[in-house]
Scaffold this motif. Structure first.
Motif, mmCIF file in Angstrom:
data_model
loop_
_atom_site.group_PDB
_atom_site.id
_atom_site.type_symbol
_atom_site.label_atom_id
_atom_site.label_comp_id
_atom_site.label_asym_id
_atom_site.label_seq_id
_atom_site.Cartn_x
_atom_site.Cartn_y
_atom_site.Cartn_z
ATOM 1 N N THR A 229 3.782 -7.075 6.619
ATOM 2 C CA THR A 229 4.089 -6.158 7.704
ATOM 3 C C THR A 229 3.922 -6.940 8.995
ATOM 4 O O THR A 229 3.053 -7.800 9.097
ATOM 5 C CB THR A 229 3.123 -4.963 7.708
ATOM 6 N N SER A 230 4.783 -6.634 9.905
ATOM 7 C CA SER A 230 4.794 -7.424 11.134
ATOM 8 C C SER A 230 3.466 -7.361 11.879
ATOM 9 O O SER A 230 3.028 -8.329 12.480
ATOM 10 C CB SER A 230 5.911 -6.943 12.046
ATOM 11 N N ASP A 231 2.883 -6.227 11.848
ATOM 12 C CA ASP A 231 1.640 -6.090 12.586
ATOM 13 C C ASP A 231 0.399 -6.455 11.774
ATOM 14 O O ASP A 231 -0.299 -7.413 12.056
ATOM 15 C CB ASP A 231 1.509 -4.659 13.072
ATOM 16 N N THR A 232 0.213 -5.690 10.780
ATOM 17 C CA THR A 232 -1.002 -5.850 9.987
ATOM 18 C C THR A 232 -1.070 -7.094 9.150
ATOM 19 O O THR A 232 -2.127 -7.491 8.687
ATOM 20 C CB THR A 232 -1.150 -4.666 9.005
ATOM 21 N N ARG A 233 0.050 -7.652 8.907
ATOM 22 C CA ARG A 233 0.116 -8.802 8.008
ATOM 23 C C ARG A 233 -0.252 -8.409 6.596
ATOM 24 O O ARG A 233 -0.653 -9.242 5.795
ATOM 25 C CB ARG A 233 -0.806 -9.939 8.467
ATOM 26 N N LYS A 234 -0.115 -7.186 6.332
ATOM 27 C CA LYS A 234 -0.405 -6.763 4.966
ATOM 28 C C LYS A 234 0.811 -7.039 4.097
ATOM 29 O O LYS A 234 1.935 -7.036 4.580
ATOM 30 C CB LYS A 234 -0.739 -5.270 4.951
ATOM 31 N N PRO A 235 0.565 -7.265 2.848
ATOM 32 C CA PRO A 235 1.684 -7.560 1.947
ATOM 33 C C PRO A 235 2.710 -6.437 1.950
ATOM 34 O O PRO A 235 2.352 -5.255 1.946
ATOM 35 C CB PRO A 235 1.018 -7.713 0.581
ATOM 36 N N ALA A 236 3.940 -6.819 1.963
ATOM 37 C CA ALA A 236 4.998 -5.822 1.996
ATOM 38 C C ALA A 236 6.246 -6.364 1.314
ATOM 39 O O ALA A 236 6.325 -7.551 0.997
ATOM 40 C CB ALA A 236 5.312 -5.457 3.433
ATOM 41 N N PHE A 237 7.183 -5.486 1.100
ATOM 42 C CA PHE A 237 8.427 -5.882 0.452
ATOM 43 C C PHE A 237 9.600 -5.549 1.344
ATOM 44 O O PHE A 237 9.685 -4.465 1.889
ATOM 45 C CB PHE A 237 8.562 -5.168 -0.891
ATOM 46 N N LYS A 238 10.442 -6.486 1.447
ATOM 47 C CA LYS A 238 11.621 -6.294 2.278
ATOM 48 C C LYS A 238 12.841 -6.154 1.393
ATOM 49 O O LYS A 238 13.045 -6.939 0.470
ATOM 50 C CB LYS A 238 11.784 -7.497 3.185
ATOM 51 N N ASP B 94 0.813 -1.210 0.000
ATOM 52 C CA ASP B 94 0.000 0.000 0.000
ATOM 53 C C ASP B 94 0.843 1.255 0.000
ATOM 54 O O ASP B 94 0.631 2.174 -0.772
ATOM 55 C CB ASP B 94 -0.905 0.024 1.237
ATOM 56 N N GLU B 95 1.794 1.238 0.899
ATOM 57 C CA GLU B 95 2.649 2.410 1.005
ATOM 58 C C GLU B 95 3.405 2.645 -0.283
ATOM 59 O O GLU B 95 3.482 3.764 -0.777
ATOM 60 C CB GLU B 95 3.633 2.218 2.149
#
Length: 400
Positions: free
Chosen positions: A234-243, A191-192
């Motif tokens: 994301t650690s909290d939301t569990r939303k998809p993210a990229f590391k 999202d971000e």
DNA sequence: TAATCCCGCCATTCT
DNA sequence: AGAATGGCGGGATTA
């Protein structure tokens, strides 16, 4: 153009048999086999080798058995991180992974110069919330260049320069990368990223936002296949993210893999969506590492400024290098581990496309012998070979 | 249902 | 004008 020698297929090891699950084979089409990520991996296997200096788009398309359109996608993001450089129409020159450090460094400098967002690396992705109708610009330092990006002070649009370039995959890729190399964030949620890169502050219609997210996926898939980033949550939301793995990802000892790794699906099955796939394809997946990278530290960019050979990207680094015991001991050691870790792990998928001692193996060998990658009808034969190479390349040394 | 993202139409830009 | 590029988003597949 430079005709790359054929990639060496695998010669050993049994794939993990504990790989079953619902197979797309049962219902023909499987998009997993055609992902951009896997296609990119195959592309890299094909060209990331000694002797390759230039790449013809047509050649790539036919070797990989895909339409040109897909090649453009790949080539655009590869070019954005320095791996390729456009030479002429239809022609790119291969710079290789060794060019990445410099490219990243430049992106970083450029980003800093432009005062790219200090949406500083609040490790907590929720650190800064972005509401849909908010003007993201306030998050990005002070001055904003009026015309374009309401989100980041990213890439200076050449004045009147096209609206087109502004939204090009290449530019988006660079800005995406800048997000990481210019800050301390290690993880950025989908999202971000979407908002920061393409944020249309206001009127973000649902349609619109899904559209831009699709581009993020495109980019992420190929960066992921290079192991520059990794898909997470994301650690909290569990939303998809990229590391961001960046250069360091290559140094890490991969962890146990799980399910299908992001962007690493098989590609190039000749069937089309909706049609039954009669090809060899079993499923391969989950071969990527889950490299654990510590806190983000972009200083590694400087360390690699010279673009030396100290970095190898992805699980499909050139065999020669992967095997070469000439580097420092630790690195060699790491690569040994990589080789074993990157062996295919047929997780939740059905029938296995095995390179070893199976029917597929025979087909593969047959394809190899017949085609040697100079095919009349490449789409039909090459892909399994490439898939195999992609997965096994690190531990190979020639074929047969 | 939400997340992913393939696929190919067709607008642009380049010979 | 024709070819090369590549934005874009409908809609299918996966999770």
């Amino acid at each position: 153009m430079t005709a790359p020698p054929p990639p060496p297929p695998a010669t050993e090891q049994q794939p993990d048999p504990a790989s079953t699950g619902p197979s797309a084979r049962s219902h023909g089409y499987s998009r997993k086999q055609k992902s951009l990520g896997l296609l990119c991996s195959n592309f890299l296997v094909l060209y990331n080798r000694d002797g390759v200096t230039s790449i013809g788009l047509d050649d790539a398309a036919s070797r990989l058995g895909v339409e040109r359109r897909r090649i453009y996608d790949i080539v655009n993001v590869l070019e954005s991180v320095g791996v390729l450089a456009r030479k002429a129409k239809n022609q790119y020159s291969w710079k290789g992974f060794k060019a990445i450090p410099n490219a990243l460094q430049e992106l970083r400098e450029e980003g800093l110069r432009e005062n790219i967002c200090n949406f500083d690396g609040n490790e907590d992705p929720k650190g800064y919330q972005i509401s849909d109708d908010e003007d993201d610009s306030e998050r990005c330092g002070s001055q904003q260049n009026e015309n374009s990006n309401p989100t980041l002070n990213l890439k200076p649009m050449n004045p009147k320069s096209d609206n087109r370039r502004e939204k090009s995959l290449a530019l988006l890729t660079q800005n995406f990368v800048k997000l990481f190399v210019c800050s301390n964030v290690e993880t950025i949620s989908l999202d971000e990223a979407a908002k920061l890169l393409l944020g249309d502050a206001h009127k973000a219609s649902v349609m619109r936002s899904t559209a831009k997210v699709r581009r993020i996926y495109d980019i992420a898939n190929v960066l992921s296949s290079m192991n520059l980033i990794e898909k997470t949550h994301t650690s909290d939301t569990r939303k998809p993210a990229f590391k961001w793995l960046g250069l360091r990802g290559k140094e890490e000892v991969p962890q146990e893999t799980k399910k299908r790794a992001f962007g690493t699906d098989i590609t190039n099955v000749s069937s089309k969506r909706g049609k039954v796939d009669s090809s060899i394809g079993g499923k391969l997946d989950g071969q990527k590492q889950k490299g654990l990278v510590g806190e983000a530290d972009r200083s590694n960019l400087e360390d690699s400024k010279d673009g030396s050979k100290s970095y190898q990207f992805g699980p499909f680094a050139p065999v020669t290098i992967a095997r070469a015991g000439t580097g420092n001991a630790r690195k060699v050691h790491d690569w040994e581990k990589l080789t074993s870790t990157y062996r295919p792990q047929y997780q939740n998928e059905g029938p296995v496309f095995s390179l070893y001692g199976s029917m597929e193996d025979m087909v593969l060998r047959s394809c190899w012998e017949e085609s040697n990658l100079t095919l009349v009808n490449p789409a039909e034969k090459v892909w399994p070979l490439l898939v195999g190479c992609k997965l096994y390349a690190p531990c190979l040394n020639g074929y047969p």
